[in-house]
Scaffold this motif. Structure first.
Motif, PDB file in Angstrom:
ATOM      1  N   LYS A  35     -21.898  47.095  78.643  1.00 24.92           N
ATOM      2  CA  LYS A  35     -22.116  46.027  78.728  1.00 24.92           C
ATOM      3  C   LYS A  35     -21.469  45.242  79.710  1.00 24.92           C
ATOM      4  CE  LYS A  35     -22.029  41.991  75.559  1.00 24.92           C
ATOM      5  NZ  LYS A  35     -21.738  41.371  74.162  1.00 24.92           N
ATOM      6  N   GLU A  36     -20.051  45.538  80.196  1.00 19.84           N
ATOM      7  CA  GLU A  36     -19.520  44.870  81.318  1.00 19.84           C
ATOM      8  C   GLU A  36     -20.215  45.348  82.640  1.00 19.84           C
ATOM      9  OE1 GLU A  36     -17.263  49.115  80.755  1.00 19.84           O
ATOM     10  OE2 GLU A  36     -18.332  47.486  79.484  1.00 19.84           O
ATOM     11  N   THR A  37     -20.778  46.381  82.714  1.00 17.21           N
ATOM     12  CA  THR A  37     -21.584  46.699  84.011  1.00 17.21           C
ATOM     13  C   THR A  37     -22.740  45.870  84.030  1.00 17.21           C
ATOM     14  OG1 THR A  37     -20.654  49.042  83.837  1.00 17.21           O
ATOM     15  CG2 THR A  37     -22.852  48.590  85.161  1.00 17.21           C
ATOM     16  N   SER A  76     -23.217  53.802  74.956  1.00 17.59           N
ATOM     17  CA  SER A  76     -22.579  52.667  75.656  1.00 17.59           C
ATOM     18  C   SER A  76     -22.329  51.560  74.844  1.00 17.59           C
ATOM     19  CB  SER A  76     -23.232  52.503  76.893  1.00 17.59           C
ATOM     20  OG  SER A  76     -23.120  53.650  77.811  1.00 17.59           O
ATOM     21  N   SER A  77     -23.025  51.434  73.748  1.00 13.29           N
ATOM     22  CA  SER A  77     -23.184  50.244  72.650  1.00 13.29           C
ATOM     23  C   SER A  77     -21.487  50.264  72.024  1.00 13.29           C
ATOM     24  CB  SER A  77     -24.071  50.360  71.760  1.00 13.29           C
ATOM     25  OG  SER A  77     -25.218  50.301  72.209  1.00 13.29           O
ATOM     26  N   VAL A 132     -18.740  58.122  68.876  1.00 16.86           N
ATOM     27  CA  VAL A 132     -18.090  57.418  69.914  1.00 16.86           C
ATOM     28  C   VAL A 132     -18.712  56.484  70.778  1.00 16.86           C
ATOM     29  CG1 VAL A 132     -16.533  58.016  71.804  1.00 16.86           C
ATOM     30  CG2 VAL A 132     -16.669  59.759  70.100  1.00 16.86           C
ATOM     31  N   ALA A 133     -18.164  55.240  70.413  1.00 21.65           N
ATOM     32  CA  ALA A 133     -18.878  54.066  71.016  1.00 21.65           C
ATOM     33  C   ALA A 133     -18.057  53.649  72.316  1.00 21.65           C
ATOM     34  CB  ALA A 133     -19.007  53.011  70.201  1.00 21.65           C
ATOM     35  N   ARG A 134     -18.755  52.527  73.109  1.00 18.38           N
ATOM     36  CA  ARG A 134     -18.045  52.122  74.243  1.00 18.38           C
ATOM     37  C   ARG A 134     -16.531  51.500  73.778  1.00 18.38           C
ATOM     38  NH1 ARG A 134     -15.103  51.207  77.357  1.00 18.38           N
ATOM     39  NH2 ARG A 134     -15.263  50.085  79.226  1.00 18.38           N
ATOM     40  N   THR A 135     -16.363  50.993  72.655  1.00 13.50           N
ATOM     41  CA  THR A 135     -15.100  50.208  72.279  1.00 13.50           C
ATOM     42  C   THR A 135     -14.146  51.395  71.898  1.00 13.50           C
ATOM     43  OG1 THR A 135     -16.384  50.031  70.412  1.00 13.50           O
ATOM     44  CG2 THR A 135     -15.973  47.949  71.565  1.00 13.50           C
ATOM     45  N   GLY A 155     -16.452  53.372  80.261  1.00 12.95           N
ATOM     46  CA  GLY A 155     -17.850  53.865  79.865  1.00 12.95           C
ATOM     47  C   GLY A 155     -18.753  54.684  80.974  1.00 12.95           C
ATOM     48  N   LYS A 156     -19.788  55.043  80.438  1.00 16.49           N
ATOM     49  CA  LYS A 156     -20.622  55.956  81.140  1.00 16.49           C
ATOM     50  C   LYS A 156     -20.851  55.192  82.626  1.00 16.49           C
ATOM     51  CE  LYS A 156     -23.223  57.627  76.989  1.00 16.49           C
ATOM     52  NZ  LYS A 156     -24.403  57.660  76.512  1.00 16.49           N
ATOM     53  N   PRO A 157     -21.030  55.796  83.782  1.00 15.17           N
ATOM     54  CA  PRO A 157     -20.908  57.430  84.100  1.00 15.17           C
ATOM     55  C   PRO A 157     -19.609  58.195  84.004  1.00 15.17           C
ATOM     56  CG  PRO A 157     -21.120  56.114  86.141  1.00 15.17           C
ATOM     57  CD  PRO A 157     -21.095  55.144  85.035  1.00 15.17           C
TER      58      PRO A 157
END
Length: 232
Positions: A52-54, A113-114, A136-139, A144-146
């Motif tokens: 989300k930040e990206t 990434s969610s 495993v989530a973004r939080t 995060g990815k990549p």
């Protein structure tokens, strides 16, 4: 080359297990219009597989620092929920592949990434949360990815060596993350097509999860490797 033996399979979520990327596209275009801006395809495609930040940084870079992110996210969530109706759609072959791996004792993880709350809610509504051993989530990660951290943490939680894991991804950033984690990676394209760079990071590109299962079924025991020719 596919790990032999195969210790675990790590899935992406949106566009890979869940047939949600087209819904998100509609929601994103609608939300952008509601805050007085016009979304374009190139910008939308740059969001896929990114945290989300990206996407927030990309929105502000494209529309300016005053872009109303909170209102945009509110409209986007509302549109997505309306489009989902009473359920979250699965990609063809998703449940069958998860059950196939479960029946053969292959651990199954998710690297998304969610945020965790959204990921678990969508997986539960799609009816597949119980078929995953690890989410495993973004939080759950610092990067995060990549960046590979999401996949590395999934492998750790599954008790598997990353080099003995198969990763399934639909996005470029997801492929980059899984490959950087040392996992054998198969891209199953959804809204993005593989580039030469992405193909070079994959052990194969298959057109559906049904094809992934067919490739795995060509071996007598999933944990003893798969037919490399099927992955082309």
């Amino acid at each position: 080359m596919i790990p032999d033996p195969l210790e675990a399979v790590v899935f992406d979520m949106d566009g890979l297990l869940l047939n949600t990327e087209a819904l998100y596209r509609t929601a994103i275009f609608e939300a952008c219009a509601r805050v007085g801006h016009e979304m374009v395809d190139a910008l939308h495609l740059s969001f896929i597989g990114s945290p989300k930040e990206t996407s927030a940084a990309l929105l502000k870079a494209h529309f300016g620092p005053d872009f109303p992110l909170l209102d945009y996210y509110r409209h986007c969530r509302a549109a997505f929920e309306r489009l989902c109706g009473s359920g979250v759609p699965l990609k063809p072959g998703a449940r069958d592949l998860l059950e196939f791996l479960k029946d053969r004792g292959v651990p199954r993880g998710l690297a998304t990434s969610s945020d965790r709350d959204a990921a678990e809610d969508h997986l539960r509504r799609a009816g597949v949360l119980e078929l995953l051993d690890v989410v495993v989530a973004r939080t759950d990660v610092a990067s995060g990815k990549p960046h590979p951290e999401t996949f590395l943490k999934a492998a750790e939680a599954l008790g598997a060596a990353p080099t003995r894991c198969l990763a399934l991804e639909d996005s470029h950033n997801g492929v980059r993350a899984a490959s950087a984690a040392g996992m054998a990676t198969i891209m199953v394209p959804d809204m993005l097509r593989p580039t030469d760079e992405i193909r070079a990071l994959c052990v194969g590109v298959l057109q559906s999860l049904c094809e992934v299962q067919e490739a795995l079924e060509q071996t007598a025991a999933v944990c003893s490797g798969v037919d490399r020719r099927a992955l082309g």
